[in-house]
Every structure is written in C-alpha cells, then in structure tokens.
Motif scaffolding. Structure first.
Motif, PDB file in Angstrom:
ATOM      1  N   ARG A 165      47.396  30.576  38.212  1.00  0.00           N
ATOM      2  CA  ARG A 165      46.196  30.482  37.374  1.00  0.00           C
ATOM      3  C   ARG A 165      45.803  29.020  37.152  1.00  0.00           C
ATOM      4  O   ARG A 165      44.613  28.686  37.114  1.00  0.00           O
ATOM      5  CB  ARG A 165      46.428  31.198  36.046  1.00  0.00           C
ATOM      6  CG  ARG A 165      46.643  32.710  36.219  1.00  0.00           C
ATOM      7  CD  ARG A 165      46.668  33.462  34.902  1.00  0.00           C
ATOM      8  NE  ARG A 165      47.139  34.838  35.090  1.00  0.00           N
ATOM      9  CZ  ARG A 165      46.389  35.820  35.569  1.00  0.00           C
ATOM     10  NH1 ARG A 165      45.131  35.581  35.900  1.00  0.00           N
ATOM     11  NH2 ARG A 165      46.891  37.034  35.705  1.00  0.00           N
ATOM     12  N   GLU A 166      46.797  28.155  37.034  1.00  0.00           N
ATOM     13  CA  GLU A 166      46.506  26.728  36.894  1.00  0.00           C
ATOM     14  C   GLU A 166      45.813  26.188  38.153  1.00  0.00           C
ATOM     15  O   GLU A 166      44.968  25.282  38.059  1.00  0.00           O
ATOM     16  CB  GLU A 166      47.802  25.949  36.649  1.00  0.00           C
ATOM     17  CG  GLU A 166      48.391  26.146  35.253  1.00  0.00           C
ATOM     18  CD  GLU A 166      49.715  25.436  35.097  1.00  0.00           C
ATOM     19  OE1 GLU A 166      50.232  24.907  36.114  1.00  0.00           O
ATOM     20  OE2 GLU A 166      50.243  25.397  33.967  1.00  0.00           O
ATOM     21  N   ASP A 167      46.166  26.765  39.307  1.00  0.00           N
ATOM     22  CA  ASP A 167      45.570  26.329  40.577  1.00  0.00           C
ATOM     23  C   ASP A 167      44.272  27.071  40.891  1.00  0.00           C
ATOM     24  O   ASP A 167      43.720  26.922  41.992  1.00  0.00           O
ATOM     25  CB  ASP A 167      46.564  26.544  41.726  1.00  0.00           C
ATOM     26  CG  ASP A 167      47.773  25.622  41.627  1.00  0.00           C
ATOM     27  OD1 ASP A 167      47.698  24.640  40.853  1.00  0.00           O
ATOM     28  OD2 ASP A 167      48.782  25.884  42.314  1.00  0.00           O
ATOM     29  N   GLY A 168      43.807  27.870  39.930  1.00  0.00           N
ATOM     30  CA  GLY A 168      42.557  28.600  40.134  1.00  0.00           C
ATOM     31  C   GLY A 168      42.680  29.821  41.021  1.00  0.00           C
ATOM     32  O   GLY A 168      41.675  30.378  41.468  1.00  0.00           O
ATOM     33  N   LYS A 169      43.909  30.264  41.271  1.00  0.00           N
ATOM     34  CA  LYS A 169      44.125  31.426  42.138  1.00  0.00           C
ATOM     35  C   LYS A 169      44.295  32.676  41.277  1.00  0.00           C
ATOM     36  O   LYS A 169      45.344  33.343  41.284  1.00  0.00           O
ATOM     37  CB  LYS A 169      45.335  31.192  43.033  1.00  0.00           C
ATOM     38  CG  LYS A 169      45.150  30.013  43.984  1.00  0.00           C
ATOM     39  CD  LYS A 169      46.361  29.795  44.878  1.00  0.00           C
ATOM     40  CE  LYS A 169      46.141  28.617  45.820  1.00  0.00           C
ATOM     41  NZ  LYS A 169      47.313  28.370  46.707  1.00  0.00           N
ATOM     42  N   THR A 170      43.239  33.008  40.556  1.00  0.00           N
ATOM     43  CA  THR A 170      43.278  34.134  39.629  1.00  0.00           C
ATOM     44  C   THR A 170      43.492  35.456  40.347  1.00  0.00           C
ATOM     45  O   THR A 170      44.231  36.331  39.870  1.00  0.00           O
ATOM     46  CB  THR A 170      41.974  34.193  38.811  1.00  0.00           C
ATOM     47  OG1 THR A 170      41.796  32.943  38.139  1.00  0.00           O
ATOM     48  CG2 THR A 170      42.019  35.320  37.798  1.00  0.00           C
ATOM     49  N   LYS A 171      42.840  35.632  41.501  1.00  0.00           N
ATOM     50  CA  LYS A 171      42.965  36.875  42.243  1.00  0.00           C
ATOM     51  C   LYS A 171      44.419  37.132  42.642  1.00  0.00           C
ATOM     52  O   LYS A 171      44.928  38.253  42.502  1.00  0.00           O
ATOM     53  CB  LYS A 171      42.082  36.823  43.498  1.00  0.00           C
ATOM     54  CG  LYS A 171      42.157  38.071  44.349  1.00  0.00           C
ATOM     55  CD  LYS A 171      41.259  37.945  45.580  1.00  0.00           C
ATOM     56  CE  LYS A 171      41.373  39.182  46.474  1.00  0.00           C
ATOM     57  NZ  LYS A 171      40.517  39.056  47.681  1.00  0.00           N
ATOM     58  N   GLU A 172      45.085  36.093  43.125  1.00  0.00           N
ATOM     59  CA  GLU A 172      46.479  36.237  43.539  1.00  0.00           C
ATOM     60  C   GLU A 172      47.373  36.549  42.339  1.00  0.00           C
ATOM     61  O   GLU A 172      48.285  37.381  42.425  1.00  0.00           O
ATOM     62  CB  GLU A 172      46.968  34.974  44.239  1.00  0.00           C
ATOM     63  CG  GLU A 172      46.370  34.738  45.619  1.00  0.00           C
ATOM     64  CD  GLU A 172      44.990  34.086  45.579  1.00  0.00           C
ATOM     65  OE1 GLU A 172      44.447  33.913  44.467  1.00  0.00           O
ATOM     66  OE2 GLU A 172      44.469  33.742  46.661  1.00  0.00           O
ATOM     67  N   ALA A 173      47.108  35.885  41.211  1.00  0.00           N
ATOM     68  CA  ALA A 173      47.895  36.135  40.001  1.00  0.00           C
ATOM     69  C   ALA A 173      47.712  37.567  39.516  1.00  0.00           C
ATOM     70  O   ALA A 173      48.678  38.239  39.116  1.00  0.00           O
ATOM     71  CB  ALA A 173      47.504  35.152  38.908  1.00  0.00           C
ATOM     72  N   ASP A 174      46.483  38.051  39.560  1.00  0.00           N
ATOM     73  CA  ASP A 174      46.216  39.426  39.140  1.00  0.00           C
ATOM     74  C   ASP A 174      46.890  40.428  40.076  1.00  0.00           C
ATOM     75  O   ASP A 174      47.366  41.478  39.633  1.00  0.00           O
ATOM     76  CB  ASP A 174      44.707  39.689  39.110  1.00  0.00           C
ATOM     77  CG  ASP A 174      44.004  38.931  37.988  1.00  0.00           C
ATOM     78  OD1 ASP A 174      44.695  38.480  37.061  1.00  0.00           O
ATOM     79  OD2 ASP A 174      42.766  38.799  38.060  1.00  0.00           O
TER      80      ASP A 174
END
Length: 301
Positions: free
Chosen positions: A78-87
C-alpha cells in the motif's frame, strides 16, 4: 442436508513431481497466477462451504502461511501504491475459515480423513483432494452437494475412464439412475485389475460423505500399500447407507503428475486475460516451427 465443512487432504509427499516438491508443497506449485490449492479452496467456497480443514504434514507450512494475513507485506504494497495487489492477498486470507491439522504419519487417505473427525462432528462434509482441480460451469463439489441433498445421502464424483486409468483409481458398481447423471452405488474397489473392475466408472477427487464414515475408518484395516484406504471405508459405508455417484460435468486435471500439471498450466493460461492472447499465438508459431523442422528446441540443462 447442509454441507458447511470440507476437508482438503494435502499431506502427500509429491514424489511424482520431484525435485520441484523437495522444498515446495505440490499444492503450492503455481498454476498461472495462483497456487494449485487456491483453486480447490475457491471451489469449496463456491459450493457453499464455510469452514475448511487442510490436512498437512511437517513439510507443508507454506500452505498455512499462504492463507494467513501478511500485514507487513500488505503495508509495504500500500505504501508503494500497489493497492490492487494488497487487496488480492487479503482476499485470499478472507475466503473462508481455514484450519490446519497435521497427519503426523503417512497412513493413507482414509487415515487423513479420519483425523478430521473432531472438526467435522456430526455433519455431512465435503472432501476435495489437494492435487485434483475440477473445472466446470457449475463447481463439481456443488454438483455433489445438490445430489447429496436431493437423495439425503453421501455422493461421490464419478467419470468413465479407459482401462489404463481404471486400474489406478477406484471402480464403482452402479445400480438404478437416481436423477440426471446420478446413480446409486452398491459397491466399489480400490485400484482393481481389469478382471476385478466393477464398471468403467471411477471415483475422481471429490466426495460428500456422512459422518458415519469416521467410525468405519477407525476400524478399517490397512489395505493396498499397507495404508488405510478411503475406498475401503466407503465400501463398508454403502452396505449401511445409500450412496450416489455423480457423473460430473466438467474437466479434471491431475496436477500431481508432470503431464497433468503442464496440461493445466496451458489450459488455464489460455483463459487468462493477460496471458491468453499471447499464449495462443505462441502455440501457433511453435506448431508451425515444429511442423517445418525435424529439430526440437534444445533447452540446456
């Protein structure tokens, strides 16, 4: 007859896929964009299962880690802006209530299922083998659940197979038809010779059983390979209760052997939105190259 719980036996050693499985459980081998076992858990969930017990052994801790939360990884993504991957990785952990139990001793599929007795209690339950992927319009386990509910009894997935395969599976004796593609089972045997086979129909990878199977398995003597065979327990079960076989609609992939695993990778990749178009063209180009050449591509060891 509500099926809320399921067991996934995943304690096998994966010897048919060595050396891949020396340090990676065969159930965790990647199938395009997720591991094999995730497809199986998703099938269980889509059939209405709420709680899943995965039977493992001491070498299968990566499976437990996979279905757990990974807060440090999620935070970094999420810090790296990879919200989709985190979800995505959070959804894996939230698919169902997943529990784990070690078999401790390799005593066969029947013993692995018996170990789940306290988890199941007095409810009917599903079993999904950890290296069999079933692909169908309607999940195969759901087809079994519907047949079990309609007939108020156990149900197993069956399919007609050639002689060279029937000797590797469990042959069943079928009686009257109980519905569309549903038949009453009166007998079965494990890995029969061609003279011993009861029909061309084999049991393949999916079951819905009543809890009566546990007391039977507890007193089932070791059979083939000196292991407690689930088939031997079910053979006794059909003497006391009804059981139906569902000639399921769908495709089965045995990812526990190299050919089946490679076949599943190709078929699933062709359906992948990102990889599918590229792979189709790659296969076409490769087929042209092989047709016009006597040389196979060389891969250096």
């Amino acid at each position: 007859m509500k099926v809320r719980k399921a067991i996934i036996p995943a304690a096998g050693l994966g010897t048919r896929l060595l050396p891949n499985t020396k340090s990676i459980p065969k159930e965790m081998l990647p199938l395009v964009d997720k591991p094999v076992i995730q497809y199986i858990v998703e099938e269980a969930v889509s059939a209405g299962v709420e709680q899943i017990l995965i039977i493992t052994n001491r070498g299968k801790s990566p499976i437990e880690n996979y279905f757990d939360y990974a807060p440090d990884l999620e935070e970094r993504l999420r810090e790296d802006g990879k919200t989709k991957e985190a979800d995505t990785i959070r959804r894996v952990a939230d698919m169902a209530d997943v529990f784990f139990l070690r078999q401790k001793e390799t005593k066969g599929l029947g013993h692995a299922v018996w170990r789940a007795k306290s988890f199941v209690g007095d409810e009917p339950f599903g079993i999904l083998l950890g290296d069999d992927i079933m692909l169908g319009q309607k999940p195969v386990l759901k087809q079994l659940v519907e047949a079990a509910e309609a007939n108020d009894c156990s149900a197993v997935a069956i399919h007609k197979v050639p002689d060279e395969l029937i000797v590797k599976y469990s042959s069943v004796k079928l009686e009257e038809q109980r519905g569309d593609r549903v038949y009453r089972i009166s007998d079965m045997n494990e890995k029969p010779t061609l003279d011993e086979k009861l029909s061309d129909y084999a049991i393949l990878g999916r079951y819905v059983l009543t809890p009566a199977i546990f007391d039977i398995l507890e007193h089932t003597a070791p059979g083939r390979n000196n292991e407690i065979q689930l088939t031997d327990g079910m053979k006794e079960l059909v003497r006391h209760e009804r059981m139906v076989g569902v000639d399921f609609e769908g495709r089965r992939y045995d990812t526990g052997n190299l050919k089946g695993y490679l076949e599943s990778i190709i078929d699933f990749a062709l359906q992948n939105e990102e990889a599918g178009p590229w792979l189709r063209q790659f296969i076409i180009d490769k087929a042209e190259m092989l047709r016009d050449s006597d040389q196979w591509p060389v891969v250096n060891d």
